[in-house]
Design an enzyme around this catalytic site. Structure first.
Site, PDB file in Angstrom:
ATOM      1  N   GLU A 105      -0.815  -2.769  -9.731  1.00 40.52           N
ATOM      2  CA  GLU A 105      -0.767  -3.811  -8.709  1.00 40.52           C
ATOM      3  C   GLU A 105       0.534  -4.606  -8.799  1.00 40.52           C
ATOM      4  OE1 GLU A 105      -2.741  -4.083  -6.179  1.00 40.52           O
ATOM      5  OE2 GLU A 105      -3.995  -2.460  -6.916  1.00 40.52           O
ATOM      6  N   GLU A 108       0.822  -1.210   0.000  1.00 34.17           N
ATOM      7  CA  GLU A 108       0.000   0.000   0.000  1.00 34.17           C
ATOM      8  C   GLU A 108       0.859   1.265   0.000  1.00 34.17           C
ATOM      9  OE1 GLU A 108      -2.992  -0.216  -0.728  1.00 34.17           O
ATOM     10  OE2 GLU A 108      -3.140  -2.382  -0.451  1.00 34.17           O
TER      11      GLU A 108
END
Length: 304
Positions: A220, A144
């Site tokens: 991602e 993150e």
């Protein structure tokens, strides 16, 4: 401690893709506004609404989304382990510490939101805090924080604005258009103008959708890679991804529905059942992510 992350540097592939996505969407958006003006579709009002929506999207979308999902900021006294992990990672990555939040849901997941490094929130769900080991949780939080480093959250927020606006125009056209073919006493020119606006809006939405999905998948991979390099343990993130994905189908459906609108921002999508729509998914397949992490593990071990 910051040398590990600085030697990794920025993901140039992601930076190039974000730049290209914003450039193409910018061209599409200019054409979109031009089409609205050409159709005489209350252009002035539309531009004002567009600017207001963009400002709300930039400065308030993260706060609105987090409030809607019941996300709460937590103190170090409330969640000492989570704060400790994020503090260590921020020192390594030379990042200002973000707001640390928890979402009270059994769904195991995590996400980051914010338009800049100084206005970022990193959130873990209660489910993920209870399920993962410290090393696995560190891998997820590093993932993150890599999104924050890469600034892809801001780009995704900006890029999604174009699709949102086009969607609103489509709904507006159907709601107020009353159908085509002379409804509500409109002239032929007005009918053609409305039809033109509808076609352009559909094209803008479709192009935005495809560009966003392509960017979302790559970011991602980039965040997985950043996590692996930052922690030095790709296997910990791989283990966390396996646990999260394996648990997702057992999450109550109401929790998944509640989080579905935020799926693109989660480390694992809020729906994991395979279908033909997976070709348009906002995350790469789990198998590809695990294979990439396995390659990184081999590279890191061979470099030791």
């Amino acid at each position: 401690m910051a040398t590990r992350r600085s030697s990794f540097g920025k993901d140039t592939g992601l930076q190039a893709r974000m730049l290209l996505t914003m450039f193409l969407l910018g061209l599409v958006y200019v054409a979109f506004v031009g089409a609205l003006f050409a159709a005489g579709a209350a252009a002035g009002l539309i531009v004002v609404v567009a600017v207001v929506l963009l400002l709300v999207q930039l400065f308030g979308s993260d706060k609105i989304a987090m409030a809607t999902m019941g996300v709460k900021e937590v103190s170090p006294a409330q969640e000492p382990e989570l704060h400790g992990i994020i503090e260590r990672l921020c020192v390594q990555a030379d990042l200002p510490k973000p707001r640390v939040c928890v979402m009270e849901t059994s769904m195991p997941n995590a996400f980051a939101m914010g338009r800049s490094k100084k206005s970022t929130s990193v959130c873990a769900t209660r489910g993920i805090l209870e399920m993962l080991s410290p090393a696995e949780l560190e891998g997820v939080m590093a993932h993150e924080l890599t999104h924050v480093i890469n600034r892809d959250v801001m780009v995704m927020t900006l890029a999604s604005f174009f699709a949102t606006l086009a969607s609103l125009i489509i709904q507006f056209t159907f709601f107020f258009g009353g159908g085509f073919g002379g409804g509500y006493g409109r002239s032929r020119d007005e009918e053609e103008g409305l039809f033109f606006v509808l076609i352009v809006s559909v094209l803008v939405y479709a192009i935005s959708f495809l560009l966003l999905r392509a960017l979302s998948r790559y970011r991602e991979f980039a965040a997985d890679r950043g996590s692996a390099v930052l922690t030095g343990r790709p296997s910990a993130l791989a283990s966390a991804l396996l646990k999260i994905s394996g648990t997702m189908e057992r999450v109550p459906s109401q929790d998944l529905r509640r989080a579905e609108g935020m799926s693109a921002f989660f480390i694992v999508p809020a729906r994991t059942k395979k279908s033909l729509m997976n070709i348009f998914a906002d995350h790469p397949p789990l198998e590809q992510r695990l294979a990439a992490l396995e390659r990184l593990e081999s590279q890191l071990q061979s470099s030791v």
